[in-house]
Scaffold this active site. Sequence first.
Site, PDB file in Angstrom:
ATOM      1  N   SER A  15      -6.523  54.105  35.990  1.00 52.78           N
ATOM      2  CA  SER A  15      -5.571  54.389  37.078  1.00 52.78           C
ATOM      3  C   SER A  15      -6.328  54.581  38.388  1.00 52.78           C
ATOM      4  O   SER A  15      -7.561  54.593  38.415  1.00 52.78           O
ATOM      5  CB  SER A  15      -4.759  55.656  36.763  1.00 52.78           C
ATOM      6  N   LEU A  17      -8.247  54.606  41.868  1.00 56.95           N
ATOM      7  CA  LEU A  17      -9.256  53.758  42.495  1.00 56.95           C
ATOM      8  C   LEU A  17      -9.882  52.802  41.495  1.00 56.95           C
ATOM      9  O   LEU A  17     -10.150  51.640  41.805  1.00 56.95           O
ATOM     10  CB  LEU A  17     -10.353  54.625  43.130  1.00 56.95           C
ATOM     11  N   ASP A  36     -12.644  54.665  30.458  1.00 62.39           N
ATOM     12  CA  ASP A  36     -11.838  55.841  30.758  1.00 62.39           C
ATOM     13  C   ASP A  36     -11.740  56.672  29.493  1.00 62.39           C
ATOM     14  O   ASP A  36     -12.115  56.201  28.409  1.00 62.39           O
ATOM     15  CB  ASP A  36     -10.437  55.458  31.267  1.00 62.39           C
ATOM     16  N   ASP A  58     -16.300  58.776  27.303  1.00 62.18           N
ATOM     17  CA  ASP A  58     -16.538  59.911  28.190  1.00 62.18           C
ATOM     18  C   ASP A  58     -17.815  59.626  28.967  1.00 62.18           C
ATOM     19  O   ASP A  58     -18.883  59.413  28.369  1.00 62.18           O
ATOM     20  CB  ASP A  58     -16.684  61.179  27.349  1.00 62.18           C
ATOM     21  N   VAL A  59     -17.733  59.619  30.293  1.00 58.86           N
ATOM     22  CA  VAL A  59     -18.902  59.241  31.103  1.00 58.86           C
ATOM     23  C   VAL A  59     -20.059  60.224  30.954  1.00 58.86           C
ATOM     24  O   VAL A  59     -21.206  59.888  31.288  1.00 58.86           O
ATOM     25  CB  VAL A  59     -18.533  59.093  32.603  1.00 58.86           C
ATOM     26  N   CYS A  85     -15.975  55.436  39.310  1.00 62.82           N
ATOM     27  CA  CYS A  85     -14.784  56.045  39.911  1.00 62.82           C
ATOM     28  C   CYS A  85     -14.298  57.281  39.156  1.00 62.82           C
ATOM     29  O   CYS A  85     -13.432  57.995  39.652  1.00 62.82           O
ATOM     30  CB  CYS A  85     -13.639  55.038  39.966  1.00 62.82           C
ATOM     31  N   TYR A 161     -15.945  70.852  43.763  1.00 61.06           N
ATOM     32  CA  TYR A 161     -15.777  69.439  44.058  1.00 61.06           C
ATOM     33  C   TYR A 161     -16.768  68.990  45.124  1.00 61.06           C
ATOM     34  O   TYR A 161     -17.436  67.949  44.976  1.00 61.06           O
ATOM     35  CB  TYR A 161     -14.340  69.198  44.526  1.00 61.06           C
ATOM     36  N   LYS A 165     -19.760  66.167  44.719  1.00 62.92           N
ATOM     37  CA  LYS A 165     -19.770  64.947  45.522  1.00 62.92           C
ATOM     38  C   LYS A 165     -20.953  64.915  46.497  1.00 62.92           C
ATOM     39  O   LYS A 165     -21.479  63.848  46.826  1.00 62.92           O
ATOM     40  CB  LYS A 165     -18.446  64.805  46.277  1.00 62.92           C
ATOM     41  N   THR A 196      -3.363  58.231  45.603  1.00 62.79           N
ATOM     42  CA  THR A 196      -3.574  58.052  44.170  1.00 62.79           C
ATOM     43  C   THR A 196      -2.517  58.849  43.400  1.00 62.79           C
ATOM     44  O   THR A 196      -1.831  59.700  43.981  1.00 62.79           O
ATOM     45  CB  THR A 196      -4.968  58.548  43.765  1.00 62.79           C
TER      46      THR A 196
END
Length: 255
Positions: A15, A17, A36, A58-59, A85, A161, A165, A196
């Site tokens: 979903s 981006l 994802d 899972d990243v 993403c 966050y 980032k 989004t």
Amino acid sequence: MQINGITALVTGAASGLGAATAQALVAKGAAVIGLDLPSAVEAHAGATPEGVRLVGADVTSEEQVRAALATIGPDDPPLRLVVNCAGIAPARRILSSKGTHELELFRRTIEINLIGTFNVLRLAAEVIAATEPEGEFGQRGLIVNTASVAAFEGQIGQIAYSASKGGVVAMTVPAARDLARSGIRVNTIAPGIMDTPMLAALGPEVNASLAAGVPFPHRLGRPDEYAQLVVMLAEHDYLNGETIRMDGALRLAPQ
């Protein structure tokens, strides 16, 4: 780099981006593997564009990311492009009526947004580096990471966050320098306020208020515009080690 005829890996591809990027790359002729969480892959089963293969992973897991990369067979086009993403965006003040910021929430945000990005970057770079170089300068591929304008002007409640980032931004130049000898470029996109599903859940009034704060144009950014920038970065061979804000000149206020 020519996108047509390559394999691309996109995380968070079910979903937002990631989905828009996967669709744009397929339209350019790439075969796309979309990573994802298994729950997200199941929820979007049947809604995936032709040419995108969603894989549950899972990243933050070395084993699961390696397994996803291993699905690229010897007869498939070479992996040349990776777009990170996947991420979460919790909101919590350091001190509030709920008490102190939960350490586990901070840790989880860093784990997904920063360590997850690095995990995919390092494992995918290993695969890309093993491919045959192309062109006069031995180009092999590009990795695009996703930061946020919150990396620069984090708002109240965005400490976890923003930290995650900010780490993604800080990785950009050393990653580009590390991987230069392998012919792999690394760039980062720092989006502003994007339209989004996560933001849509806040409702139209909140969205209109957020859009009004963007200097120009007065609207939210679109996922397809993020995807357009990914395509441009892939095709522009001299852009390397760069973090690009995509935010309509927005500078976040404290809250």
